[in-house]
Every structure is written in C-alpha cells, then in structure tokens.
Design a protein around this motif. Sequence first.
Motif, short mmCIF file in Angstrom:
data_model
loop_
_atom_site.label_atom_id
_atom_site.label_comp_id
_atom_site.label_asym_id
_atom_site.label_seq_id
_atom_site.Cartn_x
_atom_site.Cartn_y
_atom_site.Cartn_z
N ARG A 43 -50.53 -14.70 -25.35
CA ARG A 43 -48.96 -14.72 -24.56
C ARG A 43 -48.21 -15.98 -25.04
O ARG A 43 -47.12 -15.96 -25.27
CB ARG A 43 -49.20 -14.80 -23.14
N LEU A 44 -48.85 -17.31 -25.01
CA LEU A 44 -48.30 -18.58 -25.62
C LEU A 44 -48.01 -18.43 -26.91
O LEU A 44 -46.71 -18.89 -27.16
CB LEU A 44 -49.27 -19.72 -25.13
N VAL A 45 -48.80 -17.91 -27.72
CA VAL A 45 -48.50 -18.03 -29.10
C VAL A 45 -47.42 -16.81 -29.52
O VAL A 45 -46.33 -17.18 -30.23
CB VAL A 45 -49.77 -17.43 -30.05
N GLU A 46 -47.57 -15.77 -28.89
CA GLU A 46 -46.35 -14.81 -29.07
C GLU A 46 -45.00 -15.17 -28.41
O GLU A 46 -44.05 -14.93 -29.17
CB GLU A 46 -46.66 -13.39 -28.44
N ASP A 47 -44.91 -15.77 -27.49
CA ASP A 47 -43.78 -15.97 -26.90
C ASP A 47 -43.09 -17.34 -27.72
O ASP A 47 -41.70 -17.43 -28.18
CB ASP A 47 -43.98 -16.78 -25.44
N PHE A 48 -43.96 -18.14 -28.40
CA PHE A 48 -43.51 -19.25 -29.05
C PHE A 48 -43.13 -18.76 -30.65
O PHE A 48 -41.89 -18.93 -31.12
CB PHE A 48 -44.54 -20.16 -29.44
N LEU A 49 -43.82 -17.76 -31.13
CA LEU A 49 -43.27 -17.20 -32.38
C LEU A 49 -42.03 -16.65 -32.28
O LEU A 49 -41.34 -16.13 -33.25
CB LEU A 49 -44.44 -16.24 -33.08
N GLY A 50 -41.92 -15.91 -31.09
CA GLY A 50 -40.59 -15.06 -30.79
C GLY A 50 -39.55 -15.65 -30.33
O GLY A 50 -38.32 -15.22 -30.20
N ALA A 51 -39.74 -16.92 -29.97
CA ALA A 51 -38.43 -17.81 -29.49
C ALA A 51 -37.33 -18.05 -30.54
O ALA A 51 -37.58 -18.27 -31.87
CB ALA A 51 -39.14 -19.08 -28.85
N ALA A 52 -36.20 -18.08 -29.98
CA ALA A 52 -35.07 -18.31 -31.06
C ALA A 52 -34.84 -19.96 -30.91
O ALA A 52 -35.12 -20.45 -29.99
CB ALA A 52 -33.87 -17.68 -30.42
N GLY A 53 -34.31 -20.19 -32.15
CA GLY A 53 -33.92 -21.60 -32.21
C GLY A 53 -35.08 -22.76 -32.57
O GLY A 53 -36.10 -21.96 -32.73
#
Length: 305
Positions: free
Chosen positions: A295-305
């Motif tokens: 979850r941590l990795v996916e949220d970071f990779l999908g984050a904008a900016g």
Amino acid sequence: MYQVQRPSRSEYASIRGWRYHVRHWGEPDAQRPPLVLVHGWMDVAASWQFMVDAMREQRHIVAPDWRGYGDTTFMGPAPDSYWFPDYLGDLDALLDTLFGDRAVDLVGHSMGGHVATLYAGARPERIHRLVNLEGFGMPASVPAQAPGRYANWLDEIRAQRRGDMNLSDYDDASGVARRLMKTNPRLAADKADWLAHQWARPNEKGRWAILGDSAHKVSNAVLFRPEEAIAVYQRIAAPTLVVTASDDSLGQWWKGRYTLEEFQQRIGHVPNLRRAVIDNAGHMMHHDQPQVLARLVEDFLGAAG
C-alpha cells in the motif's frame, strides 16, 4: 504452503556475460512505467512475491535475480569475488535490453536498495520514481584501512579457491525453511516453506543448496566512502521514498559503527525525499508486512507531483 495469487513467468537475457533470470508479473503497459524490483544480498527475485500479491493494481512488474543468485548464471568460469559497480552495470544493461530508453519505477531492498539509489543518481533520466527499502550502504571508512582491506580480500579469495567459504546446505526443504525462520522470527511457516523452494534446490548429492554463489561472502577490496555516495545522491531527480523498519537493523549489525541516524543524514541529501517507517517489521519488511508495504509503495508511485 503459501498460495501464490499472481504467478510470475520467467525470461532469460544475456547481460554482460551472465544469463540473467528475470521474473515478470503482468503485461507491458504503454501508459505506465514498468515497475522494477531488485533484491538484496543472499536473496532472490521470488522474494518479492508476497508484496506483489498484496498490490491492488495490475501492472507490469519485473524482478531479476542478481548476478550469482537464483537462476542467473555466468556464461563461463565463475568469478572469485563480486564488485559493487557491476550491479549498476548489470541494471543499466538490463533496463536497456528490456525497456530501451523508457524511464522506470525502481524499488530496491537492502543491497538492491543501495544499488538502486546509486543508479538513480548516475542515470537520473532513467528513473521515474525511486523507493529505497533499507538500502543503507556501508559504514564509513578511512584511508588507513586500505592495506588491511586489500590483505583481507586476498586472504578470502584464496580461501574461496580452496573451497573454504562454501555456503551451508540442508537435508531437505524443511531445513531451509527452518533456517529462514531462525533468521527472521516473524516469517510465517507457510511463507518460509514456499521461499525455501525458491531460495534453494537439491544439488548433485541430494542436499538442498542455497542458490547463491559463495563468492558473495568475499569482502569488497574497495573502501566505502560516504562522501562519494552523497555526491551521487545529490544528483537524483526522481521523487524518492526511503522506508525503514521499526526494528533497528543497523544497530544489530554494526553495534555503533554505523547508525540509523547516520544513514538518515546521508540519504537526506536526496533532493526530493519522503520517509516512512513500517511498524512491527524487521529488515525483511517485504516478508513481515507485505500488505502495508504494498500500500505504501503503490500510494507513492501513484502520487502526483
């Protein structure tokens, strides 16, 4: 035994004299960067399976067995020791072979995390986003250590030639699984059983042998200089996430010679940096808390900016 949710498929590529084994999950996607996972010392690409299974999104993921690990084999006489820059060279050639000039999302654990971070500074245009999972590097050294380090390296490659540095083998896969659980008490038995079949294989004597070259035990002859690593970190252009576990692995390993605080100071030179800690986890966080890490990795990779 652990039940795999997303089976991988294998591919082999000729990379700098090695027959590289690469695991693939999912299919190539022109819209999203490939996600590349690189493992640590005395590990294999299959070690990522638990995190891959926990990921919510289907995407193209690749994970190589580093040189001298798993099913990656040398196409000639095996080396008697391993040099750290060769991992960067292998990664560069592998990305060229698999993806041309496309930028990738790169996640590395332990030794692989340090390799990934150095690579991101050496080839900043190749990395879209970077995740370092306890890729600490090594304690600082001073020039006065050089004579002893060279002598130690010579002694160890001599021992390697004599066969005095062989890795342990085991009666059966259960013995391998018990060894994995001894090293990591958080590792569940079903995962240990599954990993044992990826991490080892019966040899010609019927003993279960680790899929790692014993030459990896030979110390590096070259001193580690943090100031050089920091200079590379400063060139990283990609947004970077550094993840540490709640257990202090550095404190356990180095007994004050290299601390978590020192690592955090070094890595703080990365320009666009985020930090995170995973609770109830040790160094093998992708085994201990795969759902939380995914979850941590996916949220970071999908984050904008």
